[in-house]
Motif scaffolding. Structure first.
Motif, PDB file in Angstrom:
ATOM      1  N   THR A  65       7.132 -38.319 -28.901  1.00 34.90           N
ATOM      2  CA  THR A  65       6.238 -39.367 -28.418  1.00 34.90           C
ATOM      3  C   THR A  65       5.859 -39.077 -26.975  1.00 34.90           C
ATOM      4  O   THR A  65       6.575 -38.379 -26.262  1.00 34.90           O
ATOM      5  N   ASN A  66       4.737 -39.634 -26.525  1.00 35.97           N
ATOM      6  CA  ASN A  66       4.286 -39.420 -25.160  1.00 35.97           C
ATOM      7  C   ASN A  66       5.121 -40.267 -24.201  1.00 35.97           C
ATOM      8  O   ASN A  66       5.044 -41.485 -24.210  1.00 35.97           O
ATOM      9  N   LYS A  67       5.928 -39.628 -23.375  1.00 37.61           N
ATOM     10  CA  LYS A  67       6.793 -40.341 -22.434  1.00 37.61           C
ATOM     11  C   LYS A  67       6.091 -40.622 -21.112  1.00 37.61           C
ATOM     12  O   LYS A  67       6.661 -41.270 -20.238  1.00 37.61           O
ATOM     13  N   GLY A  68       4.893 -40.118 -20.958  1.00 37.22           N
ATOM     14  CA  GLY A  68       4.171 -40.318 -19.712  1.00 37.22           C
ATOM     15  C   GLY A  68       3.405 -39.078 -19.322  1.00 37.22           C
ATOM     16  O   GLY A  68       3.450 -38.044 -19.993  1.00 37.22           O
ATOM     17  N   ASN A  69       2.679 -39.185 -18.215  1.00 31.47           N
ATOM     18  CA  ASN A  69       1.870 -38.076 -17.726  1.00 31.47           C
ATOM     19  C   ASN A  69       2.563 -37.377 -16.572  1.00 31.47           C
ATOM     20  O   ASN A  69       3.179 -38.032 -15.715  1.00 31.47           O
ATOM     21  N   VAL A  70       2.462 -36.058 -16.545  1.00 32.71           N
ATOM     22  CA  VAL A  70       3.032 -35.265 -15.453  1.00 32.71           C
ATOM     23  C   VAL A  70       1.923 -34.427 -14.827  1.00 32.71           C
ATOM     24  O   VAL A  70       1.237 -33.684 -15.519  1.00 32.71           O
ATOM     25  N   LEU A  71       1.740 -34.592 -13.524  1.00 30.09           N
ATOM     26  CA  LEU A  71       0.856 -33.721 -12.760  1.00 30.09           C
ATOM     27  C   LEU A  71       1.746 -32.652 -12.130  1.00 30.09           C
ATOM     28  O   LEU A  71       2.555 -32.944 -11.248  1.00 30.09           O
ATOM     29  N   PHE A  72       1.628 -31.430 -12.614  1.00 27.67           N
ATOM     30  CA  PHE A  72       2.513 -30.338 -12.193  1.00 27.67           C
ATOM     31  C   PHE A  72       1.738 -29.372 -11.317  1.00 27.67           C
ATOM     32  O   PHE A  72       0.777 -28.745 -11.754  1.00 27.67           O
ATOM     33  N   TYR A  73       2.176 -29.235 -10.069  1.00 32.20           N
ATOM     34  CA  TYR A  73       1.520 -28.333  -9.122  1.00 32.20           C
ATOM     35  C   TYR A  73       2.434 -27.152  -8.796  1.00 32.20           C
ATOM     36  O   TYR A  73       3.625 -27.327  -8.502  1.00 32.20           O
ATOM     37  N   GLY A  74       1.883 -25.950  -8.850  1.00 30.35           N
ATOM     38  CA  GLY A  74       2.652 -24.765  -8.498  1.00 30.35           C
ATOM     39  C   GLY A  74       1.922 -23.517  -8.933  1.00 30.35           C
ATOM     40  O   GLY A  74       0.825 -23.577  -9.496  1.00 30.35           O
ATOM     41  N   PRO A  75       2.508 -22.339  -8.695  1.00 30.91           N
ATOM     42  CA  PRO A  75       1.869 -21.079  -9.113  1.00 30.91           C
ATOM     43  C   PRO A  75       1.923 -20.885 -10.619  1.00 30.91           C
ATOM     44  O   PRO A  75       2.951 -21.121 -11.242  1.00 30.91           O
ATOM     45  N   PHE A  76       0.809 -20.473 -11.186  1.00 33.82           N
ATOM     46  CA  PHE A  76       0.709 -20.217 -12.620  1.00 33.82           C
ATOM     47  C   PHE A  76      -0.161 -19.001 -12.863  1.00 33.82           C
ATOM     48  O   PHE A  76      -1.088 -18.715 -12.108  1.00 33.82           O
ATOM     49  N   THR A  77       0.144 -18.293 -13.945  1.00 31.91           N
ATOM     50  CA  THR A  77      -0.725 -17.242 -14.454  1.00 31.91           C
ATOM     51  C   THR A  77      -1.295 -17.731 -15.769  1.00 31.91           C
ATOM     52  O   THR A  77      -0.534 -18.145 -16.644  1.00 31.91           O
ATOM     53  N   PRO A  78      -2.601 -17.738 -15.939  1.00 30.73           N
ATOM     54  CA  PRO A  78      -3.182 -18.215 -17.199  1.00 30.73           C
ATOM     55  C   PRO A  78      -2.614 -17.474 -18.397  1.00 30.73           C
ATOM     56  O   PRO A  78      -2.328 -16.277 -18.317  1.00 30.73           O
ATOM     57  N   ASP A  79      -2.437 -18.191 -19.529  1.00 37.12           N
ATOM     58  CA  ASP A  79      -1.891 -17.577 -20.746  1.00 37.12           C
ATOM     59  C   ASP A  79      -2.734 -16.400 -21.220  1.00 37.12           C
ATOM     60  O   ASP A  79      -2.222 -15.459 -21.818  1.00 37.12           O
ATOM     61  N   SER A  80      -4.017 -16.459 -20.938  1.00 38.44           N
ATOM     62  CA  SER A  80      -4.926 -15.418 -21.417  1.00 38.44           C
ATOM     63  C   SER A  80      -4.884 -14.158 -20.551  1.00 38.44           C
ATOM     64  O   SER A  80      -5.486 -13.154 -20.878  1.00 38.44           O
ATOM     65  N   LYS A  81      -4.138 -14.247 -19.444  1.00 38.26           N
ATOM     66  CA  LYS A  81      -4.133 -13.131 -18.497  1.00 38.26           C
ATOM     67  C   LYS A  81      -2.713 -12.625 -18.280  1.00 38.26           C
ATOM     68  O   LYS A  81      -1.820 -13.383 -17.927  1.00 38.26           O
ATOM     69  N   ILE A  82      -2.494 -11.347 -18.509  1.00 36.21           N
ATOM     70  CA  ILE A  82      -1.208 -10.732 -18.222  1.00 36.21           C
ATOM     71  C   ILE A  82      -1.310 -10.115 -16.833  1.00 36.21           C
ATOM     72  O   ILE A  82      -1.947  -9.085 -16.647  1.00 36.21           O
ATOM     73  N   ASP A  83      -0.687 -10.775 -15.851  1.00 33.17           N
ATOM     74  CA  ASP A  83      -0.760 -10.318 -14.472  1.00 33.17           C
ATOM     75  C   ASP A  83       0.515  -9.551 -14.131  1.00 33.17           C
ATOM     76  O   ASP A  83       1.598 -10.109 -14.069  1.00 33.17           O
ATOM     77  N   LYS A  84       0.375  -8.257 -13.894  1.00 32.46           N
ATOM     78  CA  LYS A  84       1.529  -7.410 -13.591  1.00 32.46           C
ATOM     79  C   LYS A  84       2.201  -7.819 -12.291  1.00 32.46           C
ATOM     80  O   LYS A  84       3.355  -7.511 -12.055  1.00 32.46           O
ATOM     81  N   ARG A  85       1.474  -8.513 -11.449  1.00 31.64           N
ATOM     82  CA  ARG A  85       2.020  -8.880 -10.149  1.00 31.64           C
ATOM     83  C   ARG A  85       2.702 -10.235 -10.144  1.00 31.64           C
ATOM     84  O   ARG A  85       3.185 -10.689  -9.129  1.00 31.64           O
ATOM     85  N   ARG A  86       2.715 -10.915 -11.273  1.00 26.20           N
ATOM     86  CA  ARG A  86       3.280 -12.255 -11.294  1.00 26.20           C
ATOM     87  C   ARG A  86       4.762 -12.197 -10.944  1.00 26.20           C
ATOM     88  O   ARG A  86       5.467 -11.253 -11.259  1.00 26.20           O
ATOM     89  N   GLY A  87       5.225 -13.260 -10.293  1.00 28.39           N
ATOM     90  CA  GLY A  87       6.608 -13.304  -9.855  1.00 28.39           C
ATOM     91  C   GLY A  87       7.399 -14.367 -10.592  1.00 28.39           C
ATOM     92  O   GLY A  87       6.954 -14.968 -11.575  1.00 28.39           O
ATOM     93  N   GLY A  88       8.612 -14.615 -10.059  1.00 25.29           N
ATOM     94  CA  GLY A  88       9.505 -15.574 -10.693  1.00 25.29           C
ATOM     95  C   GLY A  88       8.957 -16.984 -10.717  1.00 25.29           C
ATOM     96  O   GLY A  88       9.282 -17.766 -11.613  1.00 25.29           O
ATOM     97  N   GLY A  89       8.144 -17.326  -9.717  1.00 24.57           N
ATOM     98  CA  GLY A  89       7.585 -18.677  -9.663  1.00 24.57           C
ATOM     99  C   GLY A  89       6.707 -18.987 -10.858  1.00 24.57           C
ATOM    100  O   GLY A  89       6.844 -20.035 -11.500  1.00 24.57           O
ATOM    101  N   GLU A  90       5.810 -18.067 -11.181  1.00 25.93           N
ATOM    102  CA  GLU A  90       4.915 -18.262 -12.330  1.00 25.93           C
ATOM    103  C   GLU A  90       5.695 -18.340 -13.637  1.00 25.93           C
ATOM    104  O   GLU A  90       5.441 -19.194 -14.481  1.00 25.93           O
TER     105      GLU A  90
END
Length: 371
Positions: free
Chosen positions: A3-28
């Motif tokens: 069930t929907n427990k609420g909305n979450v606005l999540f801010y931080g580093p991300f790599t799009p699922d469609s893109k494999i970024d070799k430089r991505r780090g632990g944060g992503e």
């Protein structure tokens, strides 16, 4: 179906699922795993990706600042649209980003949202001590205003309490269930060869030169040693390391493998014995590569940097400094004593007991339990 427990606005580093970024780090990587757990728990996720500086010499700074400003505007808009039962989760990297992260926390509190600030990576105390009084003021207030602070390192929990955090939870990196299920239990390996592996970002701060010297030292001590280095690095540094290997005349003992997915790494690395990780990266935190290696039963020999000591939890496998002989002697001692399987079982068990998706979900439930 959750069930929907609420909305979450999540801010931080991300790599799009469609893109494999070799430089991505632990944060992503870490943020993606956190979002997946929250989605499974029934939260409706709205992602606000942190921008990255563009590789444009002249306009690099103004473009970056304009993108950060746009993020702030978007966060206000999303808070206006989603503010009912809204949780604002900020994946924080502080340092020069603390001013934007402070504003994000401030916006969340202004709209009476529940705010979670996640202290990711290492270097928190170092950066706090070396920075200005203005930085310290912004950092402290970011911590104080947040309803919950998640700390990637257990080392920082007491300090965050002293900074004024209302509630602090230890939230280390972890390995997703789908990855753990592909890893087999530790088993004895060929005791005639010492096989070393490193996988992750190939960067000067990771001290790949020390790893090469460890392999060279073991070979010079009369042992058969192979080293495989897996990952992505800038062309200039890759050529530098290849030249370093050539100088030591151990090219036939070293294999470079390009960037791989974790699934591919498991197929390659699970047959290795030792993971040498002499990182001196100032922002080293809880390394994903280290945790993944331990999960595969690969015995780590690591620098006393970041959160390595508490993750490994065995002082014998921790090296104070970057003397390749010390790393090499630990490996040789384990090899000669035929105790590899004991250490392998121990580090694998530590991951399965502490750094799993199940453990992470328990912590997130505590963090999000604000009623």
């Amino acid at each position: 179906m959750t069930t929907n427990k609420g909305n979450v606005l999540f801010y931080g580093p991300f790599t799009p699922d469609s893109k494999i970024d070799k430089r991505r780090g632990g944060g992503e990587v870490g943020n993606k795993k956190t979002v997946n757990i929250l989605s499974k728990l029934g939260y409706c996720m709205s992602i606000l990706a942190k921008p990255y500086p563009k590789k444009i010499k002249i306009l690099r700074v103004p473009i970056y600042f304009s993108e950060l400003l746009l993020v702030i505007i978007k966060s206000i808009y999303k808070c206006l649209c989603l503010r009912r039962n809204l949780i604002v989760h900020i994946s924080g990297f502080y340092s020069h980003l603390i001013y934007v992260e402070f504003i994000m926390v401030l916006i969340g509190k202004f709209f009476r949202c529940y705010v979670i600030y996640e202290v990711r990576a290492g270097g928190m105390i170092y950066l706090y001590d070396k920075n200005t009084s203005i930085y310290k003021l912004f950092f402290k207030n970011t911590i104080k205003m947040s309803d919950v602070v998640l700390s990637q390192g257990s080392e920082y929990v007491d300090s965050l309490v002293k900074f004024g955090a209302k509630k602090v939870l230890y939230y280390p990196n972890f390995i997703s269930d789908n990855i753990l299920n592909k890893i087999r239990k530790s088993e004895n390996k060929d005791n005639k060869i010492i096989s070393i592996v490193y996988f992750g970002r190939i960067h000067k701060a990771k001290r790949i030169d020390v790893i090469v010297d460890v392999a060279n030292y073991i070979i010079n001590c009369g042992y058969h040693c192979d080293l495989e280095i897996i990952g992505y690095g800038e062309d200039k540094y890759m050529l530098e390391i290849q030249g370093y290997i050539k100088e030591r005349r151990i090219e036939s003992h070293v294999l470079f493998t390009p960037f791989c997915t974790i699934e591919e790494i498991i197929k390659i690395a699970q047959n290795k014995q030792y993971f040498v990780f002499p990182s001196e990266e100032i922002r080293e935190g809880h390394s994903n590569s280290l945790t993944e290696a331990m999960a595969m039963g690969i015995v780590p020999v690591v620098s006393d940097n970041g959160f390595n000591r508490t993750v490994v939890a065995d002082d014998y496998l921790i090296v104070d400094g970057y003397d390749y002989k010390i790393y090499g002697d630990i490996i040789i001692d384990i090899f000669n004593s035929k105790n590899w399987i004991l250490y392998s079982n121990k580090v694998q068990k530590r991951v399965f007991d502490n750094y799993t998706e199940v453990n992470a979900a328990v912590t997130l439930k505590k963090a999000y339990n604000f009623n």
